[in-house]
Design an enzyme around this catalytic site. Structure first.
Site, short mmCIF file in Angstrom:
data_model
loop_
_atom_site.label_atom_id
_atom_site.label_comp_id
_atom_site.label_asym_id
_atom_site.label_seq_id
_atom_site.Cartn_x
_atom_site.Cartn_y
_atom_site.Cartn_z
N ARG A 1 24.48 -11.73 -29.11
CA ARG A 1 25.26 -10.86 -30.01
C ARG A 1 26.19 -10.13 -29.15
NH1 ARG A 1 22.22 -6.77 -33.99
NH2 ARG A 1 20.53 -8.28 -33.71
N ASP B 1 8.05 -9.82 -25.71
CA ASP B 1 9.39 -10.59 -25.64
C ASP B 1 8.97 -12.18 -25.32
OD1 ASP B 1 12.63 -10.29 -24.85
OD2 ASP B 1 11.58 -12.25 -24.34
N ASP C 1 10.64 -13.71 -22.36
CA ASP C 1 10.02 -13.20 -20.89
C ASP C 1 8.60 -13.68 -20.65
OD1 ASP C 1 12.26 -11.99 -20.08
OD2 ASP C 1 11.71 -9.63 -20.91
N1 URA Z 1 12.23 -11.55 -29.85
C1 URA Z 1 10.98 -11.53 -29.37
O1 URA Z 1 10.92 -12.36 -28.11
N2 URA Z 1 9.94 -10.57 -29.46
C2 URA Z 1 9.97 -9.74 -30.47
O2 URA Z 1 9.16 -9.13 -30.91
C3 URA Z 1 11.35 -9.86 -31.19
C4 URA Z 1 12.35 -10.94 -30.78
#
Ligand code: URA
Length: 211
Positions: A106, A202, A205
């Site tokens: 983005r 995430d 991650d």
């Molecule tokens: N992307 C992710 O990895 N986790 C979220 O909660 C939102 C977007």
């Protein structure tokens, strides 16, 4: 919920998803759980693939046996980078599937998704396409990815994720009402940073151990 959204609430998927959500789940375990869930998602999402019959010989008899009817292999498209986790699981179940990748970021000033990578197999217009991304949060990446992929005119197109926020589902459905969405769960909401609550953090991650 829009008619085109299917929540795959199989008990094995729900149990494994809970293990993935736990903050203490290790990267290795998170990865293997995503692989396992993705195989189960693939099983459900491909339920309507057409079959034809072929005459085969078993050791004991000749029979007309069912095989997939499509001339061309399915194409799985991973929205980078977390889509890779779903891709790996689905490929274990469908090892001959073709694979595409789409990468978007983005733009920090315009907030418009910018494409930085795009690679698909040939003959996409003759292939059924499954687009995979574990998290549909705002839905903006999925909307942009599917808009781009529609330009290639796949035979059919479905979006498969692990977790979605209601906001993301509505955004996606507004832009692409013709594209069925499959998810293992729809959570409560997004937080102010665009994370799904309660979610699992995430996904990229946790999958790659980058945090
Ligand atoms: N992307 C992710 O990895 N986790 C979220 O909660 C939102 C977007």
């Amino acid at each position: 919920m829009p008619a085109q959204v299917t929540v795959i609430d199989h008990p094995l998927i729900q149990h494994k998803l809970t293990l993935m959500r736990r903050a203490e789940t290790s990267t290795a375990k998170f990865r293997s759980l995503l692989t396992e869930i993705s195989m189960l998602l693939a099983y459900e999402v491909t339920r309507d693939l057409p079959l034809k019959t072929e005459s085969i010989k078993t050791p004991l008899a000749v029979m007309d046996a069912p095989v997939l009817a499509a001339e061309k292999k399915l194409v799985l498209v991973s929205i980078m980078r977390a889509g890779q986790g779903i891709l790996d699981g689905m490929l274990q179940l469908m090892p001959t599937a073709r694979v595409g990748h789409i990468g978007l970021y983005r733009d920090p000033t315009t907030l418009v998704p910018v494409e930085y990578y795009f690679k698909l197999p040939h003959d996409v217009e003759e292939r059924d396409m499954l687009v995979v991304d574990p998290m549909i949060a705002t839905g903006n990446s999925a909307v942009a990815a599917v808009s781009r992929l529609k330009e290639t005119s796949p035979k059919s197109l479905k979006l498969v994720c692990l977790l979605a926020a209601p906001e993301g589902i509505h955004n996606f459905h507004d832009q692409h009402p013709d594209v069925p969405v499959y998810t293992a769960a729809i959570d409560e909401r997004l937080d102010e940073h665009g994370y799904i609550i309660p979610g699992l953090g995430d996904a990229g991650d946790r999958l790659f151990g980058t945090k």
